[in-house]
Design a protein around this motif. Structure first.
Motif, short mmCIF file in Angstrom:
data_model
loop_
_atom_site.label_atom_id
_atom_site.label_comp_id
_atom_site.label_asym_id
_atom_site.label_seq_id
_atom_site.Cartn_x
_atom_site.Cartn_y
_atom_site.Cartn_z
N UNK A 22 0.85 -1.18 0.00
CA UNK A 22 0.00 0.00 0.00
C UNK A 22 0.89 1.24 0.00
N UNK A 23 0.52 2.22 -0.81
CA UNK A 23 1.35 3.42 -0.94
C UNK A 23 0.52 4.67 -0.66
N UNK A 24 1.10 5.65 0.05
CA UNK A 24 2.43 5.66 0.65
C UNK A 24 2.47 4.79 1.91
N UNK A 25 3.63 4.23 2.22
CA UNK A 25 3.74 3.30 3.35
C UNK A 25 4.04 4.01 4.67
N UNK A 26 3.83 3.27 5.74
CA UNK A 26 4.25 3.69 7.09
C UNK A 26 3.61 5.00 7.54
N UNK A 27 2.40 5.26 7.10
CA UNK A 27 1.75 6.52 7.47
C UNK A 27 0.69 6.33 8.56
N UNK A 28 0.27 5.09 8.78
CA UNK A 28 -0.75 4.81 9.78
C UNK A 28 -0.20 5.06 11.18
N UNK A 29 -1.10 5.29 12.14
CA UNK A 29 -0.69 5.58 13.52
C UNK A 29 0.13 4.46 14.14
N UNK A 30 -0.07 3.23 13.68
CA UNK A 30 0.67 2.11 14.29
C UNK A 30 2.17 2.20 14.03
N UNK A 31 2.58 3.01 13.05
CA UNK A 31 4.00 3.19 12.76
C UNK A 31 4.60 4.38 13.50
N UNK A 32 3.84 4.97 14.39
CA UNK A 32 4.28 6.19 15.04
C UNK A 32 5.28 5.97 16.16
N UNK A 33 6.07 6.99 16.41
CA UNK A 33 7.03 7.03 17.51
C UNK A 33 7.11 8.48 17.98
N UNK A 34 6.49 8.75 19.12
CA UNK A 34 6.36 10.13 19.57
C UNK A 34 7.62 10.70 20.18
N UNK A 35 7.70 12.02 20.22
CA UNK A 35 8.83 12.69 20.85
C UNK A 35 8.94 12.30 22.32
N UNK A 36 7.81 12.15 22.99
CA UNK A 36 7.83 11.74 24.38
C UNK A 36 8.42 10.35 24.57
N UNK A 37 8.15 9.47 23.60
CA UNK A 37 8.72 8.13 23.67
C UNK A 37 10.24 8.18 23.53
N UNK A 38 10.71 9.02 22.65
CA UNK A 38 12.17 9.15 22.48
C UNK A 38 12.81 9.73 23.73
N UNK A 39 12.14 10.72 24.33
CA UNK A 39 12.69 11.27 25.58
C UNK A 39 12.71 10.20 26.68
N UNK A 40 11.67 9.37 26.72
CA UNK A 40 11.63 8.32 27.74
C UNK A 40 12.75 7.31 27.53
N UNK A 41 13.04 6.95 26.28
CA UNK A 41 14.13 6.02 26.01
C UNK A 41 15.47 6.61 26.44
N UNK A 42 15.63 7.92 26.23
CA UNK A 42 16.85 8.59 26.67
C UNK A 42 16.96 8.55 28.19
N UNK A 43 15.88 8.85 28.88
CA UNK A 43 15.88 8.84 30.34
C UNK A 43 16.18 7.45 30.90
N UNK A 44 15.69 6.43 30.21
CA UNK A 44 15.96 5.07 30.66
C UNK A 44 17.45 4.73 30.56
N UNK A 45 18.13 5.36 29.63
CA UNK A 45 19.57 5.14 29.50
C UNK A 45 20.01 4.60 28.15
N UNK A 46 19.09 4.43 27.20
CA UNK A 46 19.47 3.94 25.88
C UNK A 46 20.19 5.04 25.11
N UNK A 47 21.22 4.64 24.36
CA UNK A 47 21.96 5.64 23.59
C UNK A 47 22.06 5.30 22.11
N UNK A 48 21.61 4.10 21.70
CA UNK A 48 21.51 3.85 20.27
C UNK A 48 20.26 3.03 19.98
N UNK A 49 19.76 3.21 18.77
CA UNK A 49 18.55 2.55 18.30
C UNK A 49 18.91 1.66 17.12
N UNK A 50 18.49 0.42 17.18
CA UNK A 50 18.56 -0.46 16.00
C UNK A 50 17.19 -0.41 15.34
N UNK A 51 17.13 0.30 14.23
CA UNK A 51 15.88 0.59 13.54
C UNK A 51 15.72 -0.37 12.37
#
Length: 381
Positions: A22-51
């Protein structure tokens, strides 16, 4: 941290009996990653992401679709880097489109499909080459689906072809290389690293050992009917688990009598092998030391060996795995750090019971101590 939901499992449909994206891809909400989630991962101590990225849709993206997809991938990578993370961009085959199923991609080095994969690797490497080299690492294929160590000679030239295409497209881009057999440590140690000595490469392996324990109850796995196992295993626990497995197999009406007998026999074999092997924390230490010694002998620093995945299910067939799961995670994480391997936990969100955050967005806080993470998740920036 592995993030598997942002650029993977693209939505598909069927057109003329053929699965298409389906095009365009990865636009549905299930593919989302919020700014708050990224801040939480930083606070937890993660420093790299395997995407992870599904390579099937990248191969299929022709004409104007590739620049659009390239830019979308680039924006996701750039956003993570801007948030303070280094990024492993991992080409991670999945099975939703049978044309690009993991087994098919590595069927033969001279197949048109593998040639298309090699060409795709070149396009992705070119798209990544302008990111800061200290912040990006390009993984050429996740868990190559070649099932036996006896086939190591099959994977070697394929890996060399992938490396050559990526290196031609991006001479200084750091690359991450894996052995076959689902990125097994033994397969990693079968690699001939001589062709890569002058190249900026790192190496990776995954650790889900013992697999019958970490994947007990997982749908579609050989250990589907296993439940309630502890680590390390003992004879009482093995006996109890097999008794439950027999009941589960008998209750599975999707299986013919012959298939039920085969499932019961396979489960018995898995449990017997687990007991005989006697996997424990000392075994983890030996396994990781083997990899470290191999790397040292090849002139590869321990910090260039990435433990790309490890994890264990939370429950199996309705039974919690319990405290031993946390013990297993602690052993893997501490051993990796002791020998100097960077590690990435599987996974942030997803399925299979290994995720850090559940489908409602709730953090599994019991994982923080085993993973050596900060408990001060609620502190302000």
């Amino acid at each position: 941290m592995n993030i598997h939901h942002v650029l993977n499992w693209p939505e598909t449909t069927t057109s003329g009996g053929v699965v298409v994206y389906v095009w365009p891809p990865f636009r549905d909400a299930r593919y989302g990653l919020g700014d708050g989630e990224l801040r939480a991962l930083t606070k937890l101590g993660f420093d790299f992401i395997r995407l992870t990225v599904d390579p099937g849709i990248v191969i299929a993206a022709d004409g104007a679709k590739w620049p659009e997809l390239r830019d979308h991938i680039g924006r996701q990578v750039g956003r993570l880097i801007a948030s303070g993370f280094s990024v492993i961009l991992d080409l991670h085959p999945v099975s939703d489109n049978p044309a690009y199923r993991p087994q098919a991609l590595v069927q033969a080095a001279d197949s048109p499909l593998f040639a298309a994969y090699v060409a795709m690797v070149g396009r992705v490497a070119e798209a990544l080459r302008d990111f800061p080299p200290h912040a990006i690492l390009f993984e050429l294929m996740n868990e190559p689906w070649i099932e036996s160590l006896s086939q190591a000679s099959k994977w070697q030239p394929m890996l060399e072809a992938l490396h050559a295409r990526a290196r031609a497209a991006a001479p200084s881009l750091p690359l991450l290389l894996s052995g076959m057999m689902w990125s097994d440590r033994l397969a990693l140690m079968k690699l001939d690293v001589a062709p890569f000595r002058s190249s900026n490469v790192l190496y990776t392996f995954h650790y889900y050992d013992p697999h019958t324990y970490t994947h007990q109850g997982v749908e579609g796995d050989d250990a589907r009917y296993v439940s309630g196992l502890a680590w390390p295993a003992d004879s009482r626990g093995i006996a109890d688990s097999f008794a439950r497995a027999k009941s589960l197999v008998a209750a599975d009406k999707t299986l013919s009598p012959g298939a039920q007998a085969a499932a019961q026999a396979r489960t018995r074999q898995l449990l017997d092998e687990l007991l005989v092997r006697g996997h424990d924390r000392l075994r983890v230490a030996r396994d990781f030391q083997d990899v470290a010694q191999w790397a040292s002998a090849k002139g590869i620093g321990a910090d260039r060996i990435v433990l790309g995945e490890f994890g264990c299910v939370l429950s199996s067939n309705g039974l919690p795995v319990g405290r031993s799961r946390l013990d297993w995670l602690t052993a893997i994480r501490q051993t990796a750090e002791a020998v100097g391997f960077p590690w990435a936990y599987w996974a942030y969100k997803g399925y299979g019971g290994m995720e850090l955050v559940d489908s409602a967005g709730r953090l599994h806080a019991d994982l923080l101590t085993p993973l050596g993470l900060s408990h001060d998740i609620n502190r302000s920036d």
